[in-house]
Design a protein around this motif. Structure first.
Motif, mmCIF file in Angstrom:
data_model
loop_
_atom_site.group_PDB
_atom_site.id
_atom_site.type_symbol
_atom_site.label_atom_id
_atom_site.label_comp_id
_atom_site.label_asym_id
_atom_site.label_seq_id
_atom_site.Cartn_x
_atom_site.Cartn_y
_atom_site.Cartn_z
ATOM 1 N N THR A 331 0.820 -1.220 0.000
ATOM 2 C CA THR A 331 0.000 0.000 0.000
ATOM 3 C C THR A 331 0.850 1.264 0.000
ATOM 4 O O THR A 331 0.574 2.215 -0.747
ATOM 5 C CB THR A 331 -0.928 0.001 1.226
ATOM 6 O OG1 THR A 331 -1.764 -1.155 1.189
ATOM 7 C CG2 THR A 331 -1.811 1.239 1.225
ATOM 8 N N ILE A 332 1.894 1.293 0.839
ATOM 9 C CA ILE A 332 2.733 2.494 0.926
ATOM 10 C C ILE A 332 3.399 2.772 -0.420
ATOM 11 O O ILE A 332 3.399 3.895 -0.924
ATOM 12 C CB ILE A 332 3.798 2.334 2.028
ATOM 13 C CG1 ILE A 332 3.126 2.213 3.401
ATOM 14 C CG2 ILE A 332 4.750 3.520 2.026
ATOM 15 C CD1 ILE A 332 4.096 1.970 4.537
ATOM 16 N N GLY A 333 3.965 1.715 -1.014
ATOM 17 C CA GLY A 333 4.624 1.884 -2.305
ATOM 18 C C GLY A 333 3.655 2.324 -3.390
ATOM 19 O O GLY A 333 3.997 3.162 -4.243
ATOM 20 N N PHE A 334 2.432 1.764 -3.358
ATOM 21 C CA PHE A 334 1.424 2.152 -4.350
ATOM 22 C C PHE A 334 1.099 3.636 -4.228
ATOM 23 O O PHE A 334 1.050 4.365 -5.231
ATOM 24 C CB PHE A 334 0.161 1.314 -4.168
ATOM 25 C CG PHE A 334 -1.046 1.864 -4.885
ATOM 26 C CD1 PHE A 334 -1.157 1.773 -6.261
ATOM 27 C CD2 PHE A 334 -2.064 2.500 -4.179
ATOM 28 C CE1 PHE A 334 -2.252 2.295 -6.933
ATOM 29 C CE2 PHE A 334 -3.161 3.027 -4.830
ATOM 30 C CZ PHE A 334 -3.270 2.918 -6.215
ATOM 31 N N PRO A 364 -9.432 1.854 -9.899
ATOM 32 C CA PRO A 364 -9.754 0.427 -9.751
ATOM 33 C C PRO A 364 -8.780 -0.337 -8.858
ATOM 34 O O PRO A 364 -9.106 -1.422 -8.372
ATOM 35 C CB PRO A 364 -9.686 -0.094 -11.203
ATOM 36 C CG PRO A 364 -9.860 1.105 -12.064
ATOM 37 C CD PRO A 364 -9.221 2.212 -11.317
ATOM 38 N N MET A 365 -7.586 0.236 -8.628
ATOM 39 C CA MET A 365 -6.580 -0.446 -7.818
ATOM 40 C C MET A 365 -6.703 -0.128 -6.330
ATOM 41 O O MET A 365 -6.017 -0.732 -5.510
ATOM 42 C CB MET A 365 -5.177 -0.070 -8.307
ATOM 43 C CG MET A 365 -4.838 -0.622 -9.675
ATOM 44 S SD MET A 365 -3.154 -0.205 -10.165
ATOM 45 C CE MET A 365 -3.436 1.237 -11.170
ATOM 46 N N LEU A 366 -7.558 0.841 -5.970
ATOM 47 C CA LEU A 366 -7.667 1.233 -4.560
ATOM 48 C C LEU A 366 -8.156 0.077 -3.693
ATOM 49 O O LEU A 366 -7.675 -0.133 -2.575
ATOM 50 C CB LEU A 366 -8.604 2.439 -4.420
ATOM 51 C CG LEU A 366 -8.172 3.723 -5.137
ATOM 52 C CD1 LEU A 366 -9.134 4.852 -4.808
ATOM 53 C CD2 LEU A 366 -6.745 4.105 -4.764
ATOM 54 N N PHE A 369 -5.368 -2.476 -3.020
ATOM 55 C CA PHE A 369 -4.357 -2.044 -2.057
ATOM 56 C C PHE A 369 -4.976 -1.538 -0.746
ATOM 57 O O PHE A 369 -4.254 -1.053 0.132
ATOM 58 C CB PHE A 369 -3.479 -0.958 -2.664
ATOM 59 C CG PHE A 369 -2.535 -1.466 -3.719
ATOM 60 C CD1 PHE A 369 -1.348 -2.094 -3.374
ATOM 61 C CD2 PHE A 369 -2.844 -1.339 -5.067
ATOM 62 C CE1 PHE A 369 -0.482 -2.566 -4.347
ATOM 63 C CE2 PHE A 369 -1.991 -1.806 -6.047
ATOM 64 C CZ PHE A 369 -0.798 -2.428 -5.686
ATOM 65 N N GLY A 370 -6.294 -1.624 -0.616
ATOM 66 C CA GLY A 370 -6.954 -1.250 0.634
ATOM 67 C C GLY A 370 -6.894 0.226 0.950
ATOM 68 O O GLY A 370 -6.666 0.614 2.105
ATOM 69 N N VAL A 371 -7.089 1.077 -0.063
ATOM 70 C CA VAL A 371 -7.029 2.530 0.118
ATOM 71 C C VAL A 371 -8.427 3.116 0.003
ATOM 72 O O VAL A 371 -9.157 2.812 -0.943
ATOM 73 C CB VAL A 371 -6.103 3.180 -0.938
ATOM 74 C CG1 VAL A 371 -6.068 4.699 -0.758
ATOM 75 C CG2 VAL A 371 -4.695 2.606 -0.842
ATOM 76 N N ASP A 372 -8.808 3.935 0.977
ATOM 77 C CA ASP A 372 -10.100 4.612 0.963
ATOM 78 C C ASP A 372 -10.121 5.624 -0.187
ATOM 79 O O ASP A 372 -9.230 6.477 -0.277
ATOM 80 C CB ASP A 372 -10.305 5.336 2.297
ATOM 81 C CG ASP A 372 -11.705 5.922 2.447
ATOM 82 O OD1 ASP A 372 -12.279 6.342 1.428
ATOM 83 O OD2 ASP A 372 -12.213 5.961 3.573
ATOM 84 N N PRO A 373 -11.131 5.580 -1.086
ATOM 85 C CA PRO A 373 -11.187 6.547 -2.198
ATOM 86 C C PRO A 373 -11.224 7.991 -1.730
ATOM 87 O O PRO A 373 -10.676 8.877 -2.396
ATOM 88 C CB PRO A 373 -12.477 6.164 -2.933
ATOM 89 C CG PRO A 373 -12.741 4.749 -2.555
ATOM 90 C CD PRO A 373 -12.215 4.587 -1.165
ATOM 91 N N LEU A 374 -11.872 8.259 -0.580
ATOM 92 C CA LEU A 374 -11.923 9.622 -0.066
ATOM 93 C C LEU A 374 -10.530 10.079 0.361
ATOM 94 O O LEU A 374 -10.102 11.190 0.052
ATOM 95 C CB LEU A 374 -12.908 9.707 1.099
ATOM 96 C CG LEU A 374 -13.262 11.115 1.597
ATOM 97 C CD1 LEU A 374 -14.667 11.125 2.185
ATOM 98 C CD2 LEU A 374 -12.283 11.628 2.637
ATOM 99 N N PHE A 375 -9.814 9.218 1.068
ATOM 100 C CA PHE A 375 -8.460 9.539 1.512
ATOM 101 C C PHE A 375 -7.545 9.751 0.306
ATOM 102 O O PHE A 375 -6.748 10.698 0.275
ATOM 103 C CB PHE A 375 -7.936 8.403 2.395
ATOM 104 C CG PHE A 375 -6.514 8.575 2.850
ATOM 105 C CD1 PHE A 375 -6.169 9.601 3.709
ATOM 106 C CD2 PHE A 375 -5.514 7.714 2.414
ATOM 107 C CE1 PHE A 375 -4.852 9.772 4.127
ATOM 108 C CE2 PHE A 375 -4.213 7.864 2.828
ATOM 109 C CZ PHE A 375 -3.875 8.895 3.685
ATOM 110 N N PHE A 376 -7.677 8.886 -0.699
ATOM 111 C CA PHE A 376 -6.879 9.021 -1.914
ATOM 112 C C PHE A 376 -7.194 10.345 -2.608
ATOM 113 O O PHE A 376 -6.299 11.026 -3.108
ATOM 114 C CB PHE A 376 -7.162 7.850 -2.857
ATOM 115 C CG PHE A 376 -6.300 7.816 -4.082
ATOM 116 C CD1 PHE A 376 -4.982 7.412 -4.007
ATOM 117 C CD2 PHE A 376 -6.807 8.196 -5.319
ATOM 118 C CE1 PHE A 376 -4.174 7.389 -5.150
ATOM 119 C CE2 PHE A 376 -6.014 8.176 -6.460
ATOM 120 C CZ PHE A 376 -4.690 7.767 -6.369
#
Length: 449
Positions: A331-334, A364-366, A369-376
């Protein structure tokens, strides 16, 4: 060539053509239709030259954009911004903030940043804020013997806050693309937006304190506190009440963004009338600019959705996703790689192209990698400040250069904005380590997403 290779060729050719100076929206439409004709070509069912599913897709995307409830807010917020911009409120606002901050180091720079932050919440139009402040505050700071680069950095950085601080047009566009609630997005952007503005003010005050030659303290008679309060009541509070009513109605769930934008547009007209700045010519200009900008945004959407559909159909999204997964970066690297890519794209491209074309590649990759779309989205919104501030294609610098005195060189402006790039990157690092800065208010107001 295989279909995924055709998709990558399509993406590379798009960037090349845009760098040549062709209009973004029509380039997207042309490439979407051209490559789509190849992608959907079926000689078995073809009855005529125009018997291709790409034309059905194009018509469907056009109808989808025009009937999108979220995008209805765009022309209304734009109209509100253009009306307020033409009501000469900024002059009064800048003067009142000057009086209020007169005892601080770099008081005129602080007043300029505060004016930009308040006006950003009323307009969300970067070019307009930078240009107007370049005509109003920049000459005043130069007359007060402020360092040219220091003053230029303040105007450019402050003018870009409209990308992040609600009711940002960019946030509405991201909400439509990511298919998330604009209410939650606006709530998430409030704290990061004012945090960034706060960092800018701290930087300005600190530099002016330790190096007074950058921002000499003006020699001014003592101003009675009653006069300061009166100026703030006349210039700041009416606009603040309008902004609070619009954003408050959205965040409290009393109105949708489109409904609140309608109230804001009516409130902007009322303010302009109260300040005796509403004329038929100014109203026509506001309507024309609203229609022009709205048309641009809508055609960008039509073109980008067609382009993205064809790109995905050819396997472009899959090949990029497989490449990210093959790197095994976690996740961090992504997040680092995605934000670095967006940062680099900010050199040749503006936020519209980045949000509409390249951000959907990462969306589509969020989930993977377990990333919240709002946070992204908040990371992207902070990062997009750099698309206006990064040389050699820093659009904020060119907006300012267009209205600056002839002796102010472009390199002077570039030198002034570089420290603010560092502040933006520091804010992104802070947000990544403390996600609650963006996520606490949406959860508090609306519950878990």
């Amino acid at each position: 060539m295989t279909d995924p290779q055709i998709a990558l060729l399509m993406l590379g050719l798009f960037i090349f053509v845009v760098l040549l100076g062709f209009p973004i929206a029509f380039t997207l439409v042309a490439m979407g239709l051209g490559f789509g004709y190849y992608a959907y070509y079926d000689p078995m069912r073809m009855q005529s030259l125009f018997d291709n599913r790409i034309f059905d897709l194009f018509v469907q995307n056009t109808f989808s954009v025009m009937s999108n409830d979220v995008l209805v807010a765009v022309p209304l917020f734009l109209f509100m911004g253009y009306v307020v911009e033409r009501a000469n409120i900024m002059n009064r606002l800048f003067f009142s903030f000057q009086l209020a901050a007169r005892n601080l180091p770099g008081s005129m720079a602080v007043a300029a940043l505060l004016t930009c932050a308040v006006f950003a919440t009323a307009t969300g139009i970067v070019g307009a804020v930078v240009t107007l402040m370049g005509m109003l505050a920049f000459p005043a700071m130069l007359e007060a013997r402020y360092d040219k680069s220091f003053a230029a950095g303040v105007i450019c950085a402050g003018g870009c806050l409209g990308i992040l601080i609600p009711p940002s047009i960019m946030l509405i566009v991201y909400a439509a693309i990511a298919e998330i609630s604009p209410l939650r997005l606006y709530a998430g952007a409030l704290l990061p937006g004012f945090m960034l503005a706060g960092f800018y003010i701290v930087y300005v005050v600190t530099r002016a304190y330790f190096n007074p030659s950058l921002a000499p303290k003006p020699e001014r008679d003592v101003v009675p506190i009653r006069e300061v309060i009166n100026e703030l009541l006349v210039s700041f509070f009416p606009l603040a009440m309008l902004i609070t009513a619009v954003l408050g109605a959205i965040l409290l769930g009393l109105a949708t963004p489109a409904e609140a934008a309608g109230v804001g547009a009516a409130g902007g007209l009322l303010l302009a009338a109260l300040y005796r700045s509403l004329s038929w010519e100014r109203l026509k200009e506001a309507v024309f600019l609203t229609a022009k900008t709205s048309a641009m945004v809508c055609w960008l959407f039509v073109g980008s959705w067609t382009f993205a559909s064809v790109f995905s159909y050819l396997g472009g999204h899959d090949i990029i996703k497989d490449w990210f997964l093959a790197l095994d970066i976690g996740t961090i690297g992504f997040l680092i790689l995605a934000q670095t890519t967006i940062f680099l794209l900010g050199w040749p491209l503006e936020w519209t192209e980045i949000i509409i074309i390249f951000v959907p590649i990462f969306l589509p990759m969020l989930t993977t990698f377990g990333v919240d779309p709002l946070f992204f989205g908040m990371l992207v919104a902070l990062n997009l400040q750099t698309s206006f501030l990064t040389p050699p294609m820093a659009m904020a610098a060119y907006y300012l250069k267009g209205v600056a005195p002839a002796d102010v060189e472009l390199m002077d402006i570039f030198r002034g904005i570089m420290p603010y790039l560092g502040i933006v990157i520091f804010s992104m690092v802070l947000l990544y380590n403390f996600p609650a800065i963006a996520l606490w208010l949406p959860v508090y107001l609306f519950g878990p997403g």
